[in-house]
Design a protein around this motif. Sequence first.
Motif, PDB file in Angstrom:
ATOM      1  N   ALA A  46      18.361-144.165  19.535  1.00 15.15           N
ATOM      2  CA  ALA A  46      20.083-143.803  19.589  1.00 15.15           C
ATOM      3  C   ALA A  46      20.377-144.144  21.092  1.00 15.15           C
ATOM      4  O   ALA A  46      21.360-144.914  21.128  1.00 15.15           O
ATOM      5  CB  ALA A  46      20.045-142.280  19.264  1.00 15.15           C
ATOM      6  N   ALA A  47      19.627-143.885  22.072  1.00 13.77           N
ATOM      7  CA  ALA A  47      20.236-144.152  23.313  1.00 13.77           C
ATOM      8  C   ALA A  47      20.146-145.692  23.680  1.00 13.77           C
ATOM      9  O   ALA A  47      21.292-146.116  24.486  1.00 13.77           O
ATOM     10  CB  ALA A  47      19.164-143.550  24.529  1.00 13.77           C
ATOM     11  N   ARG A  48      19.281-146.477  23.109  1.00 11.30           N
ATOM     12  CA  ARG A  48      19.359-147.871  23.255  1.00 11.30           C
ATOM     13  C   ARG A  48      20.501-148.460  22.457  1.00 11.30           C
ATOM     14  O   ARG A  48      20.891-149.535  22.956  1.00 11.30           O
ATOM     15  CB  ARG A  48      17.925-148.500  22.851  1.00 11.30           C
ATOM     16  N   ALA A  49      20.657-147.996  21.386  1.00  6.90           N
ATOM     17  CA  ALA A  49      22.006-148.580  20.426  1.00  6.90           C
ATOM     18  C   ALA A  49      23.434-148.264  21.056  1.00  6.90           C
ATOM     19  O   ALA A  49      24.094-149.054  21.060  1.00  6.90           O
ATOM     20  CB  ALA A  49      21.791-147.926  19.152  1.00  6.90           C
ATOM     21  N   ASP A  50      23.285-147.075  21.840  1.00  4.78           N
ATOM     22  CA  ASP A  50      24.499-146.565  22.441  1.00  4.78           C
ATOM     23  C   ASP A  50      24.271-146.031  24.003  1.00  4.78           C
ATOM     24  O   ASP A  50      24.227-144.600  24.017  1.00  4.78           O
ATOM     25  CB  ASP A  50      25.308-145.664  21.749  1.00  4.78           C
ATOM     26  N   TYR A  53      22.560-138.677  24.135  1.00  3.01           N
ATOM     27  CA  TYR A  53      21.627-139.096  23.802  1.00  3.01           C
ATOM     28  C   TYR A  53      20.597-139.285  24.770  1.00  3.01           C
ATOM     29  O   TYR A  53      19.197-138.863  24.445  1.00  3.01           O
ATOM     30  CB  TYR A  53      21.971-140.642  23.097  1.00  3.01           C
ATOM     31  N   TRP A  54      20.964-139.668  25.911  1.00  2.00           N
ATOM     32  CA  TRP A  54      19.921-139.565  26.998  1.00  2.00           C
ATOM     33  C   TRP A  54      19.637-138.304  27.323  1.00  2.00           C
ATOM     34  O   TRP A  54      18.127-138.122  27.549  1.00  2.00           O
ATOM     35  CB  TRP A  54      20.565-140.211  28.230  1.00  2.00           C
ATOM     36  N   ALA A  55      20.295-137.170  27.261  1.00  2.00           N
ATOM     37  CA  ALA A  55      19.835-135.960  27.613  1.00  2.00           C
ATOM     38  C   ALA A  55      18.774-135.416  26.445  1.00  2.00           C
ATOM     39  O   ALA A  55      17.767-134.694  26.915  1.00  2.00           O
ATOM     40  CB  ALA A  55      21.033-135.103  27.821  1.00  2.00           C
ATOM     41  N   ASN A  56      19.340-135.559  25.295  1.00  2.00           N
ATOM     42  CA  ASN A  56      18.223-135.278  24.414  1.00  2.00           C
ATOM     43  C   ASN A  56      16.875-135.824  24.328  1.00  2.00           C
ATOM     44  O   ASN A  56      16.041-135.360  24.178  1.00  2.00           O
ATOM     45  CB  ASN A  56      18.956-135.595  22.991  1.00  2.00           C
ATOM     46  N   LEU A  57      16.803-137.243  24.751  1.00  2.00           N
ATOM     47  CA  LEU A  57      15.596-137.909  24.929  1.00  2.00           C
ATOM     48  C   LEU A  57      15.079-137.250  26.307  1.00  2.00           C
ATOM     49  O   LEU A  57      13.736-137.100  26.079  1.00  2.00           O
ATOM     50  CB  LEU A  57      15.810-139.377  25.496  1.00  2.00           C
ATOM     51  N   ALA A  83      11.003-138.032  31.394  1.00  2.00           N
ATOM     52  CA  ALA A  83      12.406-137.184  31.354  1.00  2.00           C
ATOM     53  C   ALA A  83      13.278-137.408  32.458  1.00  2.00           C
ATOM     54  O   ALA A  83      14.681-137.512  32.085  1.00  2.00           O
ATOM     55  CB  ALA A  83      11.752-135.566  31.289  1.00  2.00           C
ATOM     56  N   GLU A  84      12.676-137.399  33.724  1.00  2.00           N
ATOM     57  CA  GLU A  84      13.681-137.708  34.864  1.00  2.00           C
ATOM     58  C   GLU A  84      14.505-138.907  34.543  1.00  2.00           C
ATOM     59  O   GLU A  84      15.662-139.101  34.817  1.00  2.00           O
ATOM     60  CB  GLU A  84      13.033-137.944  36.066  1.00  2.00           C
ATOM     61  N   SER A  85      13.749-140.008  34.158  1.00  2.00           N
ATOM     62  CA  SER A  85      14.515-141.331  34.019  1.00  2.00           C
ATOM     63  C   SER A  85      15.464-141.129  32.953  1.00  2.00           C
ATOM     64  O   SER A  85      16.823-141.666  33.147  1.00  2.00           O
ATOM     65  CB  SER A  85      13.336-142.400  33.508  1.00  2.00           C
ATOM     66  N   ALA A  86      15.511-140.633  31.797  1.00  2.00           N
ATOM     67  CA  ALA A  86      16.320-140.332  30.562  1.00  2.00           C
ATOM     68  C   ALA A  86      17.612-139.606  31.246  1.00  2.00           C
ATOM     69  O   ALA A  86      18.649-139.843  30.925  1.00  2.00           O
ATOM     70  CB  ALA A  86      15.636-139.662  29.527  1.00  2.00           C
TER      71      ALA A  86
END
Length: 335
Positions: free
Chosen positions: A207-211, A217-221, A234-237
Motif C-alpha cells: 500500500a505504501a509503495r503504491a501511494d 500507510y507508512w505508520a501502519n507498516l 519500523a523507524e524507517s517506515a
Amino acid sequence: DVIADPRETTNLAGTRAAVVQEMIGRLKAFEADDTAPAGTGAVTPEAAERLRALGYVAGASAGAAPDPHAPNPAKRIEAWTSFERALSTLTDGNAAEALPVLAGLSRENPSGPVFQSTYGRALLETGDAAAAVTVYREAIERWPGDAALFHDLSVAARAAGNRDEAIRAEQAALALDGASPAALNGLGLLHADAGRAADAASAFERAARADPSNASYWANLGNARRELNDLAGAESAYRRGLEADATHPDAANGLGVVLVQAGRPLEAIQSFERALQRSPDFHEARLNLGIAYQQSGDVDRAAQIYRELLATQGPAAARERKAASELLKELGARS
C-alpha cells in the motif's frame, strides 16, 4: 450558454446539429474503446471468476450501458448542490447533521453510486456500521465492478465486527484492482487484527509503495514491523510517514516508541510532542511522553504528565490512566 441561460434550461441540440453529430461520434468512439477505467465497464472474466469464488455475483457494471431515460443533469443541480453541502458537513466531522440530507438524496437518486456510498459513509461515522454494510451490499449488487465499493463494504463490515465479510470484500476489491492502496491497507489492518503481523507488514508495504504520499500507510507498516521486532525497519517506515506528513500523530508516536526502545528517550520526546501538537487528545502519546521523560531522568516532568493523565476524564483514556497511576507509584517508591 451560461451567460444568456445561467440555469441551462434551454436545450440547444435542435439548433446545433453539427455539434450534436460530432458529440455522438465521440461517444461512439468511447463506447467502442475497450480500455475504459476499472469500475466503468464490464468486469473482466478473470475478475468475475475471482468474485464468484468469494461469493459475489459479478455481472456487467451498471455503468456499462447509458440509460436513455436518465434525468437531465441540468435539472439535478439543486440536488447536487445539497449533496456538496452535506459532503462538506460530513468531512468537517458533523456526520449526524449530514445524515438526514444524505439519506434523502440516496432515496431520490438510486442510480447514483456517489449518493449511495456517501450515505453509507455517514451511517458508518454516526456509529451505525450494520446499516452501512446493508447500503454497501445493495450498491455492490448494482455496481459489481466498482472496487472502491467493495473496500467501503470491508471497512463497514470490520467496524460491525464481521471480520470474515470484511476480508472477503477487501479481497474482492483487490480482484478488481490489485494495486488499490486503500484495499491493500485495509487487508493489512485485518491481518493485524488477527495477529498476522508478517502478512500485515506485506500488505502495508504494498500500500505504501503504491501511494507513498499517504502517511497512514507508512505508520501502519511501522507498527507491523515493530510487532515483528524489526525496529530499524519500523523507524524507517515511521520516518517515511513523517516525510509525507510532518505532524502525522501515529507516525510521530510510533517513531517515539521505537526511539525509547532503542535507548534514545531525548529524541523520543520530540516525536511525542509532535504527535500531541497535532492531536492533543492522543492519550497514548501523552503517556509515552511521560515515559520518555522518566527514561531521560527528568522524573519531575514525568510525574507532572502522569498527573495530567489521571485528571483526564472519559473511557477513552482508561488504559493510560491506569498505567500513569502505576508509574507514579513506582516513582514514589523510588523516592
